[in-house]
Design a protein around this motif. Structure first.
Motif, mmCIF file in Angstrom:
data_model
loop_
_atom_site.group_PDB
_atom_site.id
_atom_site.type_symbol
_atom_site.label_atom_id
_atom_site.label_comp_id
_atom_site.label_asym_id
_atom_site.label_seq_id
_atom_site.Cartn_x
_atom_site.Cartn_y
_atom_site.Cartn_z
ATOM 1 N N SER A 1 13.151 17.010 -24.060
ATOM 2 C CA SER A 1 13.062 15.865 -24.965
ATOM 3 C C SER A 1 13.708 16.165 -26.312
ATOM 4 N N THR A 2 13.937 17.446 -26.593
ATOM 5 C CA THR A 2 14.573 17.867 -27.842
ATOM 6 C C THR A 2 15.762 18.739 -27.473
ATOM 7 N N PHE A 3 16.907 18.442 -28.066
ATOM 8 C CA PHE A 3 18.143 19.139 -27.730
ATOM 9 C C PHE A 3 18.687 19.861 -28.954
ATOM 10 N N VAL A 4 19.143 21.104 -28.745
ATOM 11 C CA VAL A 4 19.663 21.931 -29.823
ATOM 12 C C VAL A 4 21.098 22.313 -29.485
ATOM 13 N N GLU A 5 22.015 21.978 -30.392
ATOM 14 C CA GLU A 5 23.421 22.345 -30.192
ATOM 15 C C GLU A 5 23.665 23.707 -30.826
ATOM 16 N N LEU A 6 24.174 24.637 -30.013
ATOM 17 C CA LEU A 6 24.466 25.987 -30.472
ATOM 18 C C LEU A 6 25.966 26.202 -30.531
ATOM 19 N N THR A 7 26.420 26.845 -31.597
ATOM 20 C CA THR A 7 27.837 27.144 -31.778
ATOM 21 C C THR A 7 27.979 28.633 -32.060
ATOM 22 N N TRP A 8 29.008 29.238 -31.470
ATOM 23 C CA TRP A 8 29.250 30.661 -31.724
ATOM 24 C C TRP A 8 30.749 30.868 -31.937
ATOM 25 N N GLY B 1 17.998 22.182 -23.955
ATOM 26 C CA GLY B 1 16.934 21.182 -24.014
ATOM 27 C C GLY B 1 15.573 21.841 -23.926
ATOM 28 N N PHE B 2 14.646 21.379 -24.765
ATOM 29 C CA PHE B 2 13.283 21.909 -24.802
ATOM 30 C C PHE B 2 12.291 20.798 -24.500
ATOM 31 N N PRO B 3 11.255 21.087 -23.712
ATOM 32 C CA PRO B 3 10.243 20.057 -23.409
ATOM 33 C C PRO B 3 9.334 19.803 -24.616
ATOM 34 N N ALA B 4 8.766 18.623 -24.667
ATOM 35 C CA ALA B 4 7.857 18.248 -25.757
ATOM 36 C C ALA B 4 6.711 19.251 -25.852
ATOM 37 N N GLY B 5 6.399 19.639 -27.076
ATOM 38 C CA GLY B 5 5.308 20.562 -27.323
ATOM 39 C C GLY B 5 5.702 22.020 -27.358
ATOM 40 N N SER B 6 6.886 22.346 -26.852
ATOM 41 C CA SER B 6 7.298 23.749 -26.865
ATOM 42 C C SER B 6 7.803 24.133 -28.256
ATOM 43 N N VAL B 7 7.690 25.413 -28.571
ATOM 44 C CA VAL B 7 8.075 25.926 -29.884
ATOM 45 C C VAL B 7 9.264 26.866 -29.706
ATOM 46 N N PHE B 8 10.227 26.762 -30.621
ATOM 47 C CA PHE B 8 11.394 27.638 -30.559
ATOM 48 C C PHE B 8 11.833 28.022 -31.966
ATOM 49 N N GLY B 9 12.493 29.174 -32.058
ATOM 50 C CA GLY B 9 13.052 29.654 -33.316
ATOM 51 C C GLY B 9 14.560 29.462 -33.289
ATOM 52 N N PHE B 10 15.094 28.732 -34.263
ATOM 53 C CA PHE B 10 16.509 28.363 -34.324
ATOM 54 C C PHE B 10 17.120 29.015 -35.558
ATOM 55 N N VAL B 11 18.083 29.912 -35.352
ATOM 56 C CA VAL B 11 18.718 30.649 -36.445
ATOM 57 C C VAL B 11 20.135 30.143 -36.643
#
Length: 173
Positions: free
Chosen positions: A23-30, A58-68
């Motif tokens: 439900s939440t999407f994070v775009e990563l660039t390297w 993509g991360f499911p609702a309620g999950s926690v992640f660290g984004f640097v």
């Protein structure tokens, strides 16, 4: 297998053992030594590779992640930041975070390499206790944020504190 990594059973329905849909999407660039974004911890349920430098997790609702996020130009570092975010459900209210769609519940937001490094060391210490940082109490991440912003030392996350959090979470309806 679907694009979210979930397996489909008979009739095209998601099977019971399928991971929760993202439900939440994070775009990563390297781009080596220019723009480097990565997930320090968390459990994604989908991944889409856009090109050799970009992908979306993509991360499911309620999950926690660290984004640097880290970026530099010809003169040195221009951005060092870590966000610890709880993914939100569809149409849930959320705070905006760059490169995170639609956004999330921000548990910690720290800028500047010395403070970011302190958070990364804290994550390492939690992992050294054999605790998954994604399972840590959200209150701890808020505590770390507040203490670092105030220029104070955050308290260590103990195993006893973690067990108390897990018991409290199980008791919630």
């Amino acid at each position: 297998m679907t694009s979210t990594g979930a397996s489909r059973g008979r009739g095209g329905r998601l099977s019971n053992d399928a991971p929760a849909p993202a439900s939440t999407f994070v775009e990563l660039t390297w781009l080596e030594r220019r723009i480097e974004t990565w997930i320090r911890f968390g459990h994604h349920t989908s991944e889409k590779i856009i090109d050799r430098h970009r992908r979306v997790l993509g991360f499911p609702a309620g999950s926690v992640f660290g984004f640097v996020r880290w970026a530099a130009n010809d003169f040195g570092t221009i951005l060092s930041r870590i966000d610890i975010v709880r993914a939100v459900g569809a149409d849930a209210p959320c705070q905006t975070v760059p490169f995170v769609r639609p956004g999330g519940d921000i548990l910690l937001k720290i800028d500047g390499w010395p403070k970011v490094e302190r958070v990364l060391q804290g994550i390492d210490a939690i992992e050294a206790r054999h605790i998954d940082p994604a399972d840590v109490s959200p209150d701890h991440w808020r505590h770390v944020h507040n203490r670092l912003i105030a220029g104070q030392e955050p308290r260590t996350y103990s195993i006893a504190q973690h067990h108390a959090f897990l018991l409290r979470r199980r008791a919630e309806p």
